[in-house]
Design a protein around this motif. Structure first.
Motif, PDB file in Angstrom:
ATOM      1  N   TYR A  12      -8.300 -14.771  76.575  1.00 16.14           N
ATOM      2  CA  TYR A  12      -7.674 -13.602  75.981  1.00 16.14           C
ATOM      3  C   TYR A  12      -6.630 -13.980  74.937  1.00 16.14           C
ATOM      4  O   TYR A  12      -6.142 -13.114  74.202  1.00 16.14           O
ATOM      5  N   ASN A  38     -15.133 -12.946  74.884  1.00 15.84           N
ATOM      6  CA  ASN A  38     -15.732 -12.483  76.136  1.00 15.84           C
ATOM      7  C   ASN A  38     -16.843 -13.384  76.660  1.00 15.84           C
ATOM      8  O   ASN A  38     -17.069 -13.444  77.869  1.00 15.84           O
ATOM      9  N   TRP A 302     -13.515 -15.809  86.583  1.00 14.96           N
ATOM     10  CA  TRP A 302     -14.379 -15.041  85.698  1.00 14.96           C
ATOM     11  C   TRP A 302     -15.734 -15.677  85.434  1.00 14.96           C
ATOM     12  O   TRP A 302     -16.720 -14.988  85.204  1.00 14.96           O
ATOM     13  N   SER A 318      -8.321 -16.176  85.565  1.00 17.40           N
ATOM     14  CA  SER A 318      -7.186 -15.421  85.031  1.00 17.40           C
ATOM     15  C   SER A 318      -5.852 -16.124  85.242  1.00 17.40           C
ATOM     16  O   SER A 318      -4.827 -15.653  84.744  1.00 17.40           O
ATOM     17  N   THR A 344     -11.559 -16.530  80.147  1.00 18.15           N
ATOM     18  CA  THR A 344     -12.603 -15.563  80.461  1.00 18.15           C
ATOM     19  C   THR A 344     -14.009 -16.138  80.508  1.00 18.15           C
ATOM     20  O   THR A 344     -14.884 -15.593  81.177  1.00 18.15           O
TER      21      THR A 344
END
Length: 359
Positions: A12, A38, A302, A318, A344
């Motif tokens: 992120y 992503n 993730w 995360s 991620t």
């Protein structure tokens, strides 16, 4: 020349970092510019890294020492959630929250095919024969698509009710296809890809489709059904073989090992579960039972990826880190620190350029 071991993480924080696997040293950083990242994947020859975030899809020349991508396209109108290369490297699949799955020509970055899913797409997976795509969406559907025929959906299956399907993984071993899907309720669905003419024989032999009243991780087991190479995509159907509860919270990713004998599940419960599949040959192992839980992250996990020999796993969390796990020992050997926001997605590619892997 591409590195023998390619390990990259994205976050992120809008950064893609390339790492030296044994030492945990960051060797290179790319700035994705306009959004979080992503999803990522590498081309079969390890020459390019495909990365996508909010709307944009970018291809980076791995060998070039440049921040400028080799190609950029506004691929979708919402978050791109999943990417996968065809094994010839000429085409790339993307899935998005804008409710479309698309096939891109990587030489021109033009869209060659578009599938209307009618729901936000969380995951796409390409069958190793390159003729079938399976998408999983936020309404709980698995959709079967043909890559060479019309854009219409070949089949819709809702294995777990109105609960988002988060991840799909496909493997092919000795002419049989094994499909696993995971959802936001922590369930794993084991499916076979069968010819419609063979469905009756599967019905007679298969386990119950739901095992919610059984202890977690102890469902009945059923091997995948052999495929027949003389039929096109329209002849095939997804058949639910069994369901088991793998986690009590979201499963964010499920991945089959390169030999298809182990399934890894990443969860919002901060752990990674390792499961024997129906193809296991481990002594005294029961298919679809958990043989190890990897603990070490302290936020959601993730993504994960196996090394080509299946002995190692890399995870993204995360907690702003990625970890390299020794599966046999069940311990994290290296922690990759450098991102300042949740990690991620991850790619690990230690194959020779001609090697074929698991989706």
């Amino acid at each position: 020349m591409p590195p023998p071991v390619l390990l990259a993480t994205a976050s992120y924080d809008r950064a893609i970092r390339f790492w030296e696997a044994p030492s945990g040293i960051c060797m290179r950083t790319l700035n994705f510019q306009d959004s979080q990242v992503n999803c990522m994947c590498t081309s079969p020859d390890k020459a390019f890294l495909a990365a996508a975030g909010h709307k944009h899809l970018r291809l980076y020349d791995i060998s070039a020492n440049s921040q400028v991508p080799a190609a950029t396209v506004e691929a979708h109108t919402a978050n791109v959630t999943s990417l996968e290369y065809f094994k010839d490297g000429k085409y790339l699949i993307s899935g998005s929250e804008d409710c479309f799955v698309k096939i891109w020509d990587t030489r021109t970055m033009s869209c060659k095919k578009k599938y209307t899913v009618r729901a936000p797409v969380n995951t796409v997976a390409l069958h190793p024969d390159q003729h079938i795509i399976i998408s999983g969406d936020q309404t709980g559907r698995l959709c079967l698509w043909g890559t060479r025929n019309a854009d219409d959906c070949l089949q819709e299956l809702v294995p777990g009710g109105d609960v988002g399907v988060r991840s799909v993984t496909i493997a092919q071993q000795k002419g049989s296809t094994l499909v696993c899907a995971a959802n936001d309720a922590g369930e794993v669905f084991v499916l076979a890809l069968v010819r419609q003419a063979d469905e009756a024989s599967v019905d007679k032999a298969e386990a119950p489709e739901h095992a919610s009243d059984q202890p977690a991780g102890e469902p009945h087991a059923k091997p995948a059904v052999p495929e027949h190479k003389d039929s096109g995509p329209k002849a095939y159907r997804l058949k639910l073989v069994q369901t088991f509860k793998a986690h009590n919270k979201y499963i964010l990713k499920c991945v089959l090992s390169p030999d298809s004998k182990v399934l890894a599940t990443c969860s919002a419960d901060y752990t990674i579960g390792l499961w024997h599949t129906s193809l296991t040959n481990a002594p005294n192992a029961k298919p679809w039972t958990c043989f190890k839980i990897l603990q070490g992250h302290f936020r959601w996990v993730w993504d994960c990826a196996f090394s080509n020999d299946g002995q190692y796993l890399v995870s993204a969390s995360s907690d702003n880190t990625a970890k390299l796990w020794n599966i046999a020992k069940g311990v994290d050997q290296v922690t990759f620190n450098g991102h300042n926001k949740p990690v991620t997605c991850i790619v690990v590619d230690d194959r020779s350029p001609a090697a074929e892997g698991t989706t």
